[in-house]
Write a protein that holds these residues in place. Sequence first.
Motif, PDB file in Angstrom:
ATOM      1  N   ASP B  16       0.713  -1.104   0.095  1.00 11.24           N
ATOM      2  CA  ASP B  16      -0.092   0.014   0.109  1.00 11.24           C
ATOM      3  C   ASP B  16       0.850   1.316   0.050  1.00 11.24           C
ATOM      4  OD1 ASP B  16      -2.381  -1.170  -0.084  1.00 11.24           O
ATOM      5  OD2 ASP B  16      -2.773  -1.067   2.068  1.00 11.24           O
ATOM      6  N   ARG B  19       1.752   1.814  -3.622  1.00 16.33           N
ATOM      7  CA  ARG B  19       0.633   2.457  -4.233  1.00 16.33           C
ATOM      8  C   ARG B  19       0.240   3.872  -3.986  1.00 16.33           C
ATOM      9  NH1 ARG B  19      -1.373  -2.472  -2.127  1.00 16.33           N
ATOM     10  NH2 ARG B  19      -1.317  -4.520  -3.797  1.00 16.33           N
ATOM     11  N   ASP B 161      -3.462  -0.921  -9.167  1.00 18.76           N
ATOM     12  CA  ASP B 161      -2.919  -0.400  -8.009  1.00 18.76           C
ATOM     13  C   ASP B 161      -2.854   1.026  -8.017  1.00 18.76           C
ATOM     14  OD1 ASP B 161      -2.062  -3.027  -7.037  1.00 18.76           O
ATOM     15  OD2 ASP B 161      -0.433  -2.818  -8.787  1.00 18.76           O
TER      16      ASP B 161
END
Lengths: 168, 168
Positions: B16, B19, B161
């Motif tokens: 994350d 991303r 993503d």
Amino acid sequence: MSTSAPQSGTIRPTDDEARALARSLIDRARFAALAVLVEGRPMVSRVAFATAPDGAPISLVSDLALHTRALRSAPQCSLLVGEPGVRGDPLTHPRLTLQCSAGFTGHDNPQFPALRDHYLTVQPKAKLYVDFADFSFVIFTIEKAFLNGGFGRAFILEAGDLTKKGAP
Amino acid sequence: MSTSAPQSGTIRPTDDEARALARSLIDRARFAALAVLVEGRPMVSRVAFATAPDGAPISLVSDLALHTRALRSAPQCSLLVGEPGVRGDPLTHPRLTLQCSAGFTGHDNPQFPALRDHYLTVQPKAKLYVDFADFSFVIFTIEKAFLNGGFGRAFILEAGDLTKKGAP
């Protein structure tokens, strides 16, 4: 008026001012956007940038990088130099697109040590990795250039327009 | 260690944090390096950059520009965003390479007015030329991305993503 470079609509005749601006964009650049072909598609990434003593654009690249392998199989490439400042409209800032062919100078090349020492005067932090086995210099032979000096100031330059004054 | 992106040697698993970094590089960019194909060769130039309300990268380009005509005949292209600051090593600064396909939205497209108004909130100076007949929006559909978050921090991202949170 246009936001974009290189232009094709309104190309001005190349003059000494354009040549000097283009040369200064090359000489001042310490990084560049490099466009290569990967499986027939364009791909752009950031590379370190400097010039050789004769004024040719050079970079120091790793074999681990996709663009390095791309250049080894398809040496035709393009570089963009001329970074906007932090203020103002980035598209009014002069920039230069180079059409080039890439050649490699690796550790086993007799010219490597001299190029290494020269490069480190411009990119001293590269001392950390310049001697790693996977690193090579790329020397870019300029074939053509597109200069956008700001709105309405577009030029097409030939390699001879970009010769460094007093180059060895 | 490498000076270059995208990497292929040491790709980290996408998380994350990667991303979010990639998405922020897209959202903050106001210009980009665009690589296109011209007569089978890569060519890189600077373009204005913003995002559509759904988060897709967009630009406003003139038909007079070589890259515009290139995109119309070969929509596969690549964008580089993530500008180094004025200090420090530019190659430690995060940057993102996007592999995209380009589609055009011209003045005759019913979606043009809404896109125009949105774009001008981000690029207000474009008001000077957005209504010129030779200008169109390019909407870039992301197919894949290469994130270099600095030395040793390379990621390959898929379109999913990079979806904008809360996008319409």
